[in-house]
Each structure stands twice: as structure tokens, then as C-alpha cells.
Write an enzyme that holds these catalytic residues in place. Structure first.
Site, PDB file in Angstrom:
ATOM      1  N   ARG A  76     -12.661  -3.172  50.648  1.00  0.00           N
ATOM      2  CA  ARG A  76     -11.516  -3.856  51.247  1.00  0.00           C
ATOM      3  C   ARG A  76     -10.697  -4.648  50.234  1.00  0.00           C
ATOM      4  NH1 ARG A  76     -14.667  -5.786  56.548  1.00  0.00           N
ATOM      5  NH2 ARG A  76     -16.252  -5.691  54.947  1.00  0.00           N
ATOM      6  N   ASP A 125      -9.086   0.395  54.321  1.00  0.00           N
ATOM      7  CA  ASP A 125      -9.170  -0.384  55.542  1.00  0.00           C
ATOM      8  C   ASP A 125      -9.272   0.686  56.630  1.00  0.00           C
ATOM      9  OD1 ASP A 125      -8.680  -1.604  57.913  1.00  0.00           O
ATOM     10  OD2 ASP A 125      -6.961  -2.781  57.209  1.00  0.00           O
ATOM     11  N   LYS A 140     -29.973   4.388  54.134  1.00  0.00           N
ATOM     12  CA  LYS A 140     -30.659   3.863  55.288  1.00  0.00           C
ATOM     13  C   LYS A 140     -29.940   2.613  55.773  1.00  0.00           C
ATOM     14  CE  LYS A 140     -33.641   0.834  54.910  1.00  0.00           C
ATOM     15  NZ  LYS A 140     -34.679  -0.173  54.671  1.00  0.00           N
ATOM     16  N   ASP A 170     -33.999   8.269  51.125  1.00  0.00           N
ATOM     17  CA  ASP A 170     -35.123   7.347  51.212  1.00  0.00           C
ATOM     18  C   ASP A 170     -35.507   7.117  49.761  1.00  0.00           C
ATOM     19  OD1 ASP A 170     -37.697   6.237  51.141  1.00  0.00           O
ATOM     20  OD2 ASP A 170     -38.036   6.880  53.201  1.00  0.00           O
ATOM     21  N   HIS A 171     -35.142   5.975  49.226  1.00  0.00           N
ATOM     22  CA  HIS A 171     -35.239   5.836  47.762  1.00  0.00           C
ATOM     23  C   HIS A 171     -36.684   5.911  47.259  1.00  0.00           C
ATOM     24  CE1 HIS A 171     -36.079   1.573  48.527  1.00  0.00           C
ATOM     25  NE2 HIS A 171     -36.499   1.478  47.282  1.00  0.00           N
ATOM     26  N   LYS A 183     -38.876   7.705  43.473  1.00  0.00           N
ATOM     27  CA  LYS A 183     -39.709   6.983  42.503  1.00  0.00           C
ATOM     28  C   LYS A 183     -40.583   7.970  41.737  1.00  0.00           C
ATOM     29  CE  LYS A 183     -39.850   2.686  45.163  1.00  0.00           C
ATOM     30  NZ  LYS A 183     -39.335   1.601  44.327  1.00  0.00           N
ATOM     31  N   GLU A 243     -44.819  -7.170  49.299  1.00  0.00           N
ATOM     32  CA  GLU A 243     -43.739  -7.750  48.489  1.00  0.00           C
ATOM     33  C   GLU A 243     -43.876  -9.262  48.454  1.00  0.00           C
ATOM     34  OE1 GLU A 243     -39.691  -5.527  48.901  1.00  0.00           O
ATOM     35  OE2 GLU A 243     -40.467  -5.776  50.921  1.00  0.00           O
ATOM     36  N   ASP A 265     -37.661  -1.400  58.857  1.00  0.00           N
ATOM     37  CA  ASP A 265     -37.182  -1.512  57.476  1.00  0.00           C
ATOM     38  C   ASP A 265     -38.053  -0.720  56.498  1.00  0.00           C
ATOM     39  OD1 ASP A 265     -35.448  -2.728  55.476  1.00  0.00           O
ATOM     40  OD2 ASP A 265     -37.162  -3.958  54.895  1.00  0.00           O
ATOM     41  N   HIS A 276     -40.086   4.490  54.461  1.00  0.00           N
ATOM     42  CA  HIS A 276     -40.834   4.593  53.207  1.00  0.00           C
ATOM     43  C   HIS A 276     -42.322   4.890  53.404  1.00  0.00           C
ATOM     44  CE1 HIS A 276     -37.104   3.076  51.803  1.00  0.00           C
ATOM     45  NE2 HIS A 276     -37.356   1.790  51.927  1.00  0.00           N
ATOM     46  N   LYS A 328     -43.409  -8.998  53.782  1.00  0.00           N
ATOM     47  CA  LYS A 328     -42.674  -9.816  52.802  1.00  0.00           C
ATOM     48  C   LYS A 328     -43.387 -11.151  52.627  1.00  0.00           C
ATOM     49  CE  LYS A 328     -38.226  -7.629  53.314  1.00  0.00           C
ATOM     50  NZ  LYS A 328     -38.174  -6.926  52.032  1.00  0.00           N
TER      51      LYS A 328
END
Ligand code: BG6
Length: 494
Positions: free
Chosen positions: A46, A88, A151, A180-181, A185, A219, A238, A243, A343
Site C-alpha cells: 500500500r 490498493d 499459510k 509449508d516452510h 528445511k 520454542e 499454527d 508442520h 511457545k
């Protein structure tokens, strides 16, 4: 192989993901000579920028977050490929502008130029972008246009299905790259090499020899400044839906016939289809959710989840989830898969632990087995990148005393070069048109289908005593109990 000229359009080009991951990954690919000879990156957002302004705005971030850091002359050359187009989505002019910017490079690069659209924006923008791309005829060439979707892919099964069906009116599955990162890996990719390029693991990889499997992604960080997003997500959405279930597929899948995207994705989806659906009773006994309260991390006091920015002070969103899964097929019947993630836990570590069964008959008795421990294979995905095999050995000395030792394959000791970042692998695959490490539509839906009963049940029972674990702990006590009941404990690296 020579790569086709490529125009990379990043929706969300001023956003955090682009700064931290996408642009640095493209920059590294460029530095290491993997980008096509001709390519242009068009960032959109934007904010108004000139090309030069955009390049300057990205410079610090790219150099800070790329593996290689800044190489002045290379940065200048890379910077020249960066362009900007303000957007926009309420203005029809937006896509006109974008189209003419794309056409300019198409003309310059000539035949075979491919256009890749990366949607690094909030999911609420996916439909308007996808529909506009169609309207402006930017996706018609199946071979030369692709869309990459970040995602979260859907908020639940229904919205994931809606998104899949919307996309399928505009693109063929061949054009859709769902990220899906974790799949990018290095250590995760190695799972397949390890299992299927070696003769010594696969024969043991089943219910006869394996006692149980743990998949743990812990994490230390909290939700940071992502409270706004995380409030509507929680650990199950999440992390587990995507994952952790992808890791479960890689551990659990049958051997593919070849290293081919369709073949591999078929084998993975079969695993998800074989997972036993959670009944209400399973949810009660075999799932645990948690939320962190404040605590101390390395001498610093950290906030509880409910005190984080953009989080409801009475939030019931879970920041920890654990569950016991079963895979109902010949290979895995009776072998529990324990998954946990959270987390603000005590360690940042992603581990897959394969716990083997005890030997059928123990000839070493009493003090000889003083430190008795069964065989384990520990695949450490991050931050340590290693595979450890725990075996028993005789401790040197005059008595026959056994103790566990590790045989370690450690990436750091074995390979001199850095491993590429997940996004480098995935972006290069998208440029090359290889979908192996991306999620197919049916896979995403199968994963949602599995977690829906848990989500629904958790959402319907709001009276829970959150927060129920301290920052810097190992999560709620019930998570220990979940696995302790079966006689095990969560494995952590020392
Ligand atoms: C993301 C989640 O997909 O993965 C984050 O949204 C999480 O909440 C992150 O922190 C973990 O990724 P990594 O690569 O740091 O293990």
C-alpha cells in the site's frame, strides 16, 4: 539446467515475511548463482515507493537476514532487479498497473517468460487477488504462471475447501504452490534420503521394532508482536495442522516408487488418511492444551500470553498443544505417535525421536544394565542439525557394565558450507516448477479433517484454567502425564 526468465510478483512486498525471508532468500539464490539469467522482482504494497525507494527500504533487512550478509557489488546488481508497484485492492487501476509492469518485462525477456505470484498477505486478501489475476488474464498460461500461497491455508476444513475450490476455478493444481516452510528445511528433506537411500533403517521401520515415536517442536519465543494473528489461531492451527503433521507424514509414509512429486504426495496423503480420527474420548484423554503465564527467561521477566499485545486478557487461545495419534495401517498399528508443540518453553528444539523396542531377551542382568536404556534414533531438525543413534555399549573397565552411547551424524562436523534456508529451497523449486515440497490441495484438507474434532471440542469448552504453564517450563503437567501413562517421557536433547 537453464531456467526460464522469471518475473516474481510479491503481494505483501513491504511486509515482514518479505523482509525476513523472501527477499533474503532470493538474494542468496542470486549470490550463489541459482537465479535465472533474466529475472525481475516486483514488490507490491500500500505504501508509495519509487523503485529506488523500495530498493533502499529493503537493503538493510535483506543484508541482515540473508545467510551471506552484504556483498556490496552483488547487492547493487540484485537491487537493480527490484521494482515496485503500489497496490490498493479496491482500485481497478491497481491490477492495470501491475499488468503493464509485468508485460514490460515479458516483452523484454521474450518467449517462455514465467510469472510467479507470491501471496505474502493476510488470507482475507487471497480471494480478491486470485480473482483479479484471473480477470486481468494474468494466469492463463498454465505452463508459465504460478501462484505461491503462504499459510494459513484456511481457518478450518470448510474455509480450506472454499479456498481450494476458488483457486481451482482460476488455476490448475499444477500452478498452485502451497507453502509449508518446514518441508524446505534441510534436515526435513533429509528424512527421505535417510529412510529410503539406506538399507539399514527401513526393515526396522515398523510396529515390530518401533515402540513409539515423538515429534516435538518447542520454542522459547512467545508470540512476540503476532498476537493479532495468533489469537485466532492457537498452537493446533499454527503448528500441528501443518508442520507437525507434515513431519508425521514423512516419518510414517510408505516408500515411494520414485522421487516424483505426485508419487511422494500420494504416499503422504495416505498417511493422513490412515490416522485414526479423534473421538470425544480420545480428545479428553489423548490431547492436552496449554497457555503460558509470565515467567523468567534468562534473567528477564517475560509477559504471560494474556498480557501480550493484541491478546484478549481472558483469552483461551492455546499456546501449547500435545496429542497422541495412531496410524491405523499394517506398518503402524499399535505404535503411538506423540506430538507436542508450544511457545515459551524451556528449549527451542525440533526433534523426531524414534524409540525402538527392547531386545526380546536380556542377557545382561542386574548391575550390568545399570544405565539401561532402549535404542533410540533422534533426528534433530533445528537448531542442532543432526541424527543420533543411541545404542548400548560396554563401558570400559573390568566389569561388564553397559551404558548408552551416541553415534552422531552432525551436519556441522560433516559439511563445511551453510545449509540453505528453507525459503531458498522452496523458491528455487517454484521457479523450476517442482511441486514435491509443496502441499497438494487434498493433503491440506486431510490435515484439517484430522484436527477439526479437536478444534471444535476445545472451542466449545471454554471453562479451562488457563494459563496453566509458566514461561520457560516444559508446558502443562498434563502433557507429561499424557506420555507418562504409557511409561515414557518426552525426550529432550541434553
Ligand atoms: C510458523 C508459525 O509457521 O512457524 C510460528 O506461524 C512459528 O508461530 C514458526 O514460530 C516456527 O518456524 P521455525 O522455522 O522457526 O521453526
Amino acid at each position: 539446467a537453464k531456467l526460464n526468465p522469471t518475473i516474481f510478483v510479491i503481494f505483501g512486498g513491504t511486509g515482514d515475511l518479505n523482509k525476513r525471508k523472501l527477499a533474503p532468500a532470493l538474494y542468496n539464490l542470486f549470490i550463489e548463482g541459482y537465479m535465472p539469467d533474466q529475472f525481475a522482482i516486483i514488490g507490491t504494497g500500500r505504501t508509495e515507493y519509487t523503485d529506488q525507494g523500495y530498493k533502499d527500504a529493503l537493503e538493510d533487512a535483506v543484508c541482515a537476514f540473508s545467510r551471506t550478509g552484504k556483498v556490496k557489488e552483488k547487492w547493487d546488481r540484485f537491487g537493480n532487479t527490484l521494482h515496485y508497484c503500489a497496490t490498493d485492492f479496491d482500485q481497478p487501476q491497481t491490477f492495470e498497473n501491475l499488468k503493464s509492469c509485468i508485460e514490460k518485462y515479458q516483452k523484454e525477456y521474450g518467449e517462455g517468460t514465467q510469472v510467479i505470484f507470491y501471496l505474502a498477505v493476510a488470507p482475507s486478501f487471497f480471494p480478491v487477488i486470485a480473482e483479479s489475476l484471473k480477470k486481468y488474464k494474468l494466469t492463463e498460461n498454465e505452463d508459465n504462471s504460478r501462484i505461491i500461497i503462504e499459510k494459513p491455508f484456511g481457518y478450518d476444513l470448510e474455509t480450506a475447501k472454499d479456498l481450494n475450490s476458488l483457486l481451482s476455478t482460476i488455476f490448475t493444481e499444477k500452478q498452485i504452490y502451497r507453502i509449508d516452510h518446514y518441508l524446505g528445511k534441510e534436515t526435513v528433506q533429509n528424512m527421505m534420503a535417510f529412510r529410503f537411500a539406506n538399507a539399514m533403517f527401513e526393515p526396522l521401520w515398523n510396529r515390530q521394532y518401533i515402540d513409539h515415536i515423538q515429534i516435538s517442536v518447542t520454542e522459547q519465543l512467545g508470540v512476540q508482536d503476532r498476537g493479532g494473528y495468533y489469537e485466532g489461531a492457537g498452537a493446533l492451527r499454527d503448528m500441528i495442522q501443518n508442520h507437525l503433521l507434515q513431519l508425521l507424514c514423512l516419518v510414517g509414509m510408505e516408500a515411494p516408487i520414485s522421487f516424483d512429486a505426485t508419487e511422494i504426495r500420494n504416499r503422504k496423503v495416505e498417511v493422513l488418511k490412515a490416522v485414526r480420527p479423534f473421538s470425544q474420548e480420545d480428545i479428553r484423554f489423548n490431547t492436552v492444551r496449554g497457555q503460558y503465564s509470565k515467567g523468567w527467561v534468562e534473567g528477564q521477566e517475560v509477559l504471560g500470553y494474556r498480557q501480550e499485545k493484541n491478546v484478549d486478557p481472558e483469552s483461551n487461545t492455546e499456546t501449547f498443544a500435545a496429542a497422541k495419534f495412531h496410524i491405523d495401517n499394517w506398518r503402524w498399528q499399535g505404535v503411538p505417535f506423540y506430538l507436542r508443540t508450544g511457545k515459551r518453553l524451556n528449549q527451542t528444539s525440533s526433534l523426531i525421536t524414534i524409540q525402538f523396542k527392547d531386545v526380546p531377551h536380556q542377557i545382561f542382568s542386574g548391575s550390568a544394565t545399570e544405565n539401561w536404556q532402549q535404542n533410540r534414533l533422534i533426528i534433530s531438525i533445528q537448531p542442532e542439525m543432526s541424527i543420533r543413534m543411541q545404542v548400548l555399549a560396554k563401558r570400559p573397565g573390568l566389569n561388564m557394565v553397559l551404558n548408552p552411547v551416541d553415534m552422531i551424524f552432525d551436519y556441522k562436523g560433516t559439511y563445511k558450507n551453510d545449509s540453505p534456508e528453507a525459503y531458498e529451497t522452496l523458491l528455487l523449486d517454484a521457479i523450476m516448477g517442482d511441486q514435491t515440497l509443496f502441499m497438494r490441495g487434498d493433503q491440506v484438507e486431510a490435515a484439517w479433517e484430522l484436527v477439526m474434532p479437536i478444534l471444535n471440542s476445545w472451542e466449545s469448552k471454554k471453562s479451562i484454567n488457563f494459563p496453566n504453564y509458566h514461561a520457560d517450563s516444559w508446558g502443562p503437567e498434563k502433557a507429561e502425564a499424557l506420555i507418562a501413562r504409557d511409561g515414557f517421557h518426552w525426550f529432550n536433547l541434553p
